[in-house]
Design a protein around this motif. Structure first.
Motif, PDB file in Angstrom:
ATOM      1  N   ASP A 123       0.835  -1.206   0.000  1.00 16.42           N
ATOM      2  CA  ASP A 123       0.000   0.000   0.000  1.00 16.42           C
ATOM      3  C   ASP A 123       0.866   1.252   0.000  1.00 16.42           C
ATOM      4  O   ASP A 123       2.053   1.233   0.378  1.00 16.42           O
ATOM      5  CB  ASP A 123      -0.904   0.035   1.239  1.00 16.42           C
ATOM      6  CG  ASP A 123      -2.099  -0.890   1.117  1.00 16.42           C
ATOM      7  OD1 ASP A 123      -2.295  -1.470   0.040  1.00 16.42           O
ATOM      8  OD2 ASP A 123      -2.832  -1.034   2.128  1.00 16.42           O
ATOM      9  N   SER A 124       0.251   2.361  -0.370  1.00 14.98           N
ATOM     10  CA  SER A 124       0.922   3.654  -0.291  1.00 14.98           C
ATOM     11  C   SER A 124       0.497   4.370   0.983  1.00 14.98           C
ATOM     12  O   SER A 124      -0.668   4.319   1.381  1.00 14.98           O
ATOM     13  CB  SER A 124       0.567   4.520  -1.493  1.00 14.98           C
ATOM     14  OG  SER A 124       1.183   5.799  -1.379  1.00 14.98           O
ATOM     15  N   ILE A 125       1.451   5.051   1.617  1.00 15.71           N
ATOM     16  CA  ILE A 125       1.100   5.915   2.752  1.00 15.71           C
ATOM     17  C   ILE A 125       1.060   7.382   2.317  1.00 15.71           C
ATOM     18  O   ILE A 125       0.798   8.260   3.130  1.00 15.71           O
ATOM     19  CB  ILE A 125       2.055   5.729   3.947  1.00 15.71           C
ATOM     20  CG1 ILE A 125       3.499   6.132   3.599  1.00 15.71           C
ATOM     21  CG2 ILE A 125       2.008   4.281   4.442  1.00 15.71           C
ATOM     22  CD1 ILE A 125       4.436   6.136   4.816  1.00 15.71           C
ATOM     23  N   ASP A 126       1.349   7.624   1.053  1.00 14.31           N
ATOM     24  CA  ASP A 126       1.247   8.975   0.497  1.00 14.31           C
ATOM     25  C   ASP A 126      -0.142   9.139  -0.108  1.00 14.31           C
ATOM     26  O   ASP A 126      -0.420   8.650  -1.195  1.00 14.31           O
ATOM     27  CB  ASP A 126       2.330   9.186  -0.564  1.00 14.31           C
ATOM     28  CG  ASP A 126       2.174  10.513  -1.295  1.00 14.31           C
ATOM     29  OD1 ASP A 126       1.563  11.437  -0.719  1.00 14.31           O
ATOM     30  OD2 ASP A 126       2.657  10.610  -2.436  1.00 14.31           O
ATOM     31  N   SER A 192       4.830   2.095  -0.535  1.00 17.80           N
ATOM     32  CA  SER A 192       5.260   3.261  -1.305  1.00 17.80           C
ATOM     33  C   SER A 192       4.910   4.526  -0.529  1.00 17.80           C
ATOM     34  O   SER A 192       3.991   4.550   0.303  1.00 17.80           O
ATOM     35  CB  SER A 192       4.618   3.284  -2.691  1.00 17.80           C
ATOM     36  OG  SER A 192       3.204   3.308  -2.608  1.00 17.80           O
ATOM     37  N   THR A 193       5.653   5.562  -0.819  1.00 15.36           N
ATOM     38  CA  THR A 193       5.488   6.808  -0.087  1.00 15.36           C
ATOM     39  C   THR A 193       6.071   7.934  -0.936  1.00 15.36           C
ATOM     40  O   THR A 193       6.186   7.819  -2.160  1.00 15.36           O
ATOM     41  CB  THR A 193       6.169   6.719   1.298  1.00 15.36           C
ATOM     42  OG1 THR A 193       5.956   7.941   2.008  1.00 15.36           O
ATOM     43  CG2 THR A 193       7.654   6.437   1.214  1.00 15.36           C
ATOM     44  N   VAL A 194       6.427   9.013  -0.294  1.00 17.90           N
ATOM     45  CA  VAL A 194       7.101  10.118  -0.950  1.00 17.90           C
ATOM     46  C   VAL A 194       8.392  10.363  -0.180  1.00 17.90           C
ATOM     47  O   VAL A 194       8.449  10.122   1.031  1.00 17.90           O
ATOM     48  CB  VAL A 194       6.215  11.380  -0.957  1.00 17.90           C
ATOM     49  CG1 VAL A 194       5.932  11.852   0.459  1.00 17.90           C
ATOM     50  CG2 VAL A 194       6.837  12.493  -1.781  1.00 17.90           C
ATOM     51  N   VAL A 195       9.436  10.791  -0.859  1.00 16.32           N
ATOM     52  CA  VAL A 195      10.684  11.091  -0.156  1.00 16.32           C
ATOM     53  C   VAL A 195      10.412  12.251   0.802  1.00 16.32           C
ATOM     54  O   VAL A 195       9.959  13.322   0.380  1.00 16.32           O
ATOM     55  CB  VAL A 195      11.801  11.466  -1.145  1.00 16.32           C
ATOM     56  CG1 VAL A 195      13.070  11.845  -0.383  1.00 16.32           C
ATOM     57  CG2 VAL A 195      12.076  10.310  -2.099  1.00 16.32           C
ATOM     58  N   ASP A 265      17.975   5.502  -3.353  1.00 18.86           N
ATOM     59  CA  ASP A 265      18.567   5.410  -4.684  1.00 18.86           C
ATOM     60  C   ASP A 265      17.555   5.733  -5.781  1.00 18.86           C
ATOM     61  O   ASP A 265      16.410   5.265  -5.730  1.00 18.86           O
ATOM     62  CB  ASP A 265      19.117   4.006  -4.926  1.00 18.86           C
ATOM     63  CG  ASP A 265      20.264   3.664  -3.996  1.00 18.86           C
ATOM     64  OD1 ASP A 265      21.178   4.505  -3.871  1.00 18.86           O
ATOM     65  OD2 ASP A 265      20.254   2.567  -3.402  1.00 18.86           O
ATOM     66  N   PRO A 266      17.968   6.480  -6.807  1.00 20.80           N
ATOM     67  CA  PRO A 266      17.090   6.715  -7.953  1.00 20.80           C
ATOM     68  C   PRO A 266      16.945   5.441  -8.781  1.00 20.80           C
ATOM     69  O   PRO A 266      17.912   4.708  -8.997  1.00 20.80           O
ATOM     70  CB  PRO A 266      17.808   7.812  -8.734  1.00 20.80           C
ATOM     71  CG  PRO A 266      19.242   7.727  -8.304  1.00 20.80           C
ATOM     72  CD  PRO A 266      19.235   7.222  -6.900  1.00 20.80           C
ATOM     73  N   VAL A 267      15.730   5.175  -9.228  1.00 19.80           N
ATOM     74  CA  VAL A 267      15.433   4.011 -10.059  1.00 19.80           C
ATOM     75  C   VAL A 267      14.669   4.487 -11.279  1.00 19.80           C
ATOM     76  O   VAL A 267      13.668   5.204 -11.149  1.00 19.80           O
ATOM     77  CB  VAL A 267      14.597   2.961  -9.286  1.00 19.80           C
ATOM     78  CG1 VAL A 267      14.269   1.776 -10.200  1.00 19.80           C
ATOM     79  CG2 VAL A 267      15.314   2.499  -8.032  1.00 19.80           C
ATOM     80  N   ASP A 268      15.142   4.100 -12.459  1.00 14.57           N
ATOM     81  CA  ASP A 268      14.444   4.420 -13.711  1.00 14.57           C
ATOM     82  C   ASP A 268      14.102   3.096 -14.384  1.00 14.57           C
ATOM     83  O   ASP A 268      14.869   2.559 -15.185  1.00 14.57           O
ATOM     84  CB  ASP A 268      15.333   5.281 -14.603  1.00 14.57           C
ATOM     85  CG  ASP A 268      14.594   5.812 -15.825  1.00 14.57           C
ATOM     86  OD1 ASP A 268      13.412   5.430 -16.018  1.00 14.57           O
ATOM     87  OD2 ASP A 268      15.189   6.603 -16.584  1.00 14.57           O
ATOM     88  N   ASP A 269      12.954   2.542 -14.025  1.00 16.94           N
ATOM     89  CA  ASP A 269      12.550   1.216 -14.496  1.00 16.94           C
ATOM     90  C   ASP A 269      11.021   1.203 -14.538  1.00 16.94           C
ATOM     91  O   ASP A 269      10.360   1.049 -13.505  1.00 16.94           O
ATOM     92  CB  ASP A 269      13.092   0.139 -13.571  1.00 16.94           C
ATOM     93  CG  ASP A 269      12.816  -1.275 -14.060  1.00 16.94           C
ATOM     94  OD1 ASP A 269      11.761  -1.493 -14.695  1.00 16.94           O
ATOM     95  OD2 ASP A 269      13.641  -2.168 -13.784  1.00 16.94           O
ATOM     96  N   ALA A 270      10.473   1.388 -15.732  1.00 12.07           N
ATOM     97  CA  ALA A 270       9.020   1.517 -15.863  1.00 12.07           C
ATOM     98  C   ALA A 270       8.294   0.268 -15.396  1.00 12.07           C
ATOM     99  O   ALA A 270       7.227   0.355 -14.769  1.00 12.07           O
ATOM    100  CB  ALA A 270       8.654   1.836 -17.311  1.00 12.07           C
ATOM    101  N   SER A 276       5.259  -1.678  -8.481  1.00 18.43           N
ATOM    102  CA  SER A 276       5.190  -1.039  -7.161  1.00 18.43           C
ATOM    103  C   SER A 276       4.077  -0.012  -7.057  1.00 18.43           C
ATOM    104  O   SER A 276       3.834   0.540  -5.988  1.00 18.43           O
ATOM    105  CB  SER A 276       6.536  -0.369  -6.842  1.00 18.43           C
ATOM    106  OG  SER A 276       7.583  -1.320  -6.802  1.00 18.43           O
ATOM    107  N   GLY A 277       3.415   0.272  -8.188  1.00 22.26           N
ATOM    108  CA  GLY A 277       2.299   1.213  -8.171  1.00 22.26           C
ATOM    109  C   GLY A 277       2.711   2.657  -8.038  1.00 22.26           C
ATOM    110  O   GLY A 277       1.976   3.472  -7.468  1.00 22.26           O
ATOM    111  N   VAL A 278       3.919   3.001  -8.538  1.00 23.87           N
ATOM    112  CA  VAL A 278       4.392   4.380  -8.455  1.00 23.87           C
ATOM    113  C   VAL A 278       4.767   4.863  -9.848  1.00 23.87           C
ATOM    114  O   VAL A 278       4.940   4.081 -10.783  1.00 23.87           O
ATOM    115  CB  VAL A 278       5.619   4.508  -7.519  1.00 23.87           C
ATOM    116  CG1 VAL A 278       5.237   4.136  -6.095  1.00 23.87           C
ATOM    117  CG2 VAL A 278       6.796   3.661  -8.010  1.00 23.87           C
ATOM    118  N   ALA A 279       4.898   6.191  -9.969  1.00 24.15           N
ATOM    119  CA  ALA A 279       5.341   6.764 -11.233  1.00 24.15           C
ATOM    120  C   ALA A 279       6.829   6.496 -11.426  1.00 24.15           C
ATOM    121  O   ALA A 279       7.584   6.341 -10.460  1.00 24.15           O
ATOM    122  CB  ALA A 279       5.052   8.262 -11.246  1.00 24.15           C
TER     123      ALA A 279
END
Length: 300
Positions: A123-126, A192-195, A265-270, A276-279
């Motif tokens: 789940d997301s907490i954001d 998932s969340t936000v930094v 860490d930055p991740v660029d993997d569509a 993960s349900g994130v952009a």
């Protein structure tokens, strides 16, 4: 001669401490007696050292009064005072002297004021859609590396603007940035969340004025709070800190420990972002919460 005819010894600067300590002798609770006696002796020693004026002592009483009056259902100014004086960090360190391999404890902080909503792993907490999404994956482990299934992991954090939900209820829905997760059979949890952002602790109350008067900044580095708990283990209250955040070297509440700083860490993997349900792109942080086994009780 009756008791009313007995004239007591004068209480003086030299005898008042012992008189107060002796007054606790009738306590039925030995631990309470020991605590009060120690507090009185140390407070009296501090007063003797600095010799405050009457006006200074009245100002101190007024400060404590205003600190109490600032507390409410969503704000704990006394916890904040304990934090900025380093008392919270000291109590945590004393009560969680590091066992080899165990996660180091840090302060609870003043914003663990509401229950985190129960959430499922993933789940997301954001709840407001932050600009920089993040996936946090973690495990709860024993000090020998075994997974702890069924452990609870309480999570709470500030948003990307540095505010907790209780600070801006008109902007953030209740429960934003919070979640109560349960580890799976392999001791894993993920969400998932936000930094989070670094942020200043509240400065509109007595504690903020204290910091201002002493030339101290009120800022905390970016972090996420955790409490890991499981039957048979000692709960651990801790953070992870965002590597590279400002104020890692001068946390206003003295909670940073090097072992708790994590790369986001930055991740660029569509494909991974979709799972993960994130952009995409997003950030990723990994944390292992290592708990020590509780000492068996006499009954156990």
């Amino acid at each position: 001669m009756t008791d009313r005819d007995v004239v007591p010894e004068d209480i003086t600067e030299d005898t008042v401490t012992d008189a107060v300590v002796d007054s606790f002798a009738g306590s039925a609770d030995p631990r309470l007696q020991a605590l009060l006696s120690a507090v009185v002796r140390h407070l009296h020693a501090a007063v003797r050292e600095v010799e405050p004026t009457i006006a200074e002592w009245e100002a101190a009483v007024d400060f404590l009064t205003r600190t109490g009056q600032t507390c409410d259902d969503t704000r704990q100014e006394f916890v904040l005072l304990s934090d900025v004086l380093g008392i919270s960090a000291l109590v945590e360190n004393i009560n969680h002297r590091k066992v080899a391999g165990a996660t180091e404890a840090t302060v609870l902080g003043p914003f663990h004021m509401t229950e985190s909503p129960v959430r499922a792993n993933g789940d997301s907490i954001d709840l407001v859609g932050g600009r920089e999404p993040c996936v946090v994956t973690g495990r709860v482990l024993t000090t020998v590396g075994d997974p702890v299934p069924g452990a609870s992991v309480d999570v709470w954090q500030a948003d990307e603007n540095g505010f907790y939900d209780v600070q801006r209820p008109d902007v953030q829905p209740a429960g934003n940035g919070r979640g109560l997760f349960t580890t799976d059979d392999e001791g894993r949890f993920w969400f998932s969340t936000v930094v989070p952002s670094w942020y200043p602790i509240p400065t509109d109350g007595p504690v903020g004025r204290l910091l201002g008067a002493t030339g101290r900044h009120p800022n905390r580095p970016a972090h996420v709070h955790f409490i890991a708990d499981a039957d048979g283990f000692v709960p651990v209250t801790t953070h992870i800190f965002v590597a590279g955040s400002p104020y890692l070297d001068s946390d206003a509440v003295f909670a940073v420990k090097r072992s708790l700083v994590r790369d986001f860490d930055p991740v660029d993997d569509a494909a991974e972002a979709a799972r993960s349900g994130v952009a995409n792109p997003f950030r990723h942080a990994q944390v292992d919460l290592v708990v020590e086994r509780a000492e068996p009780t006499a009954a156990g």
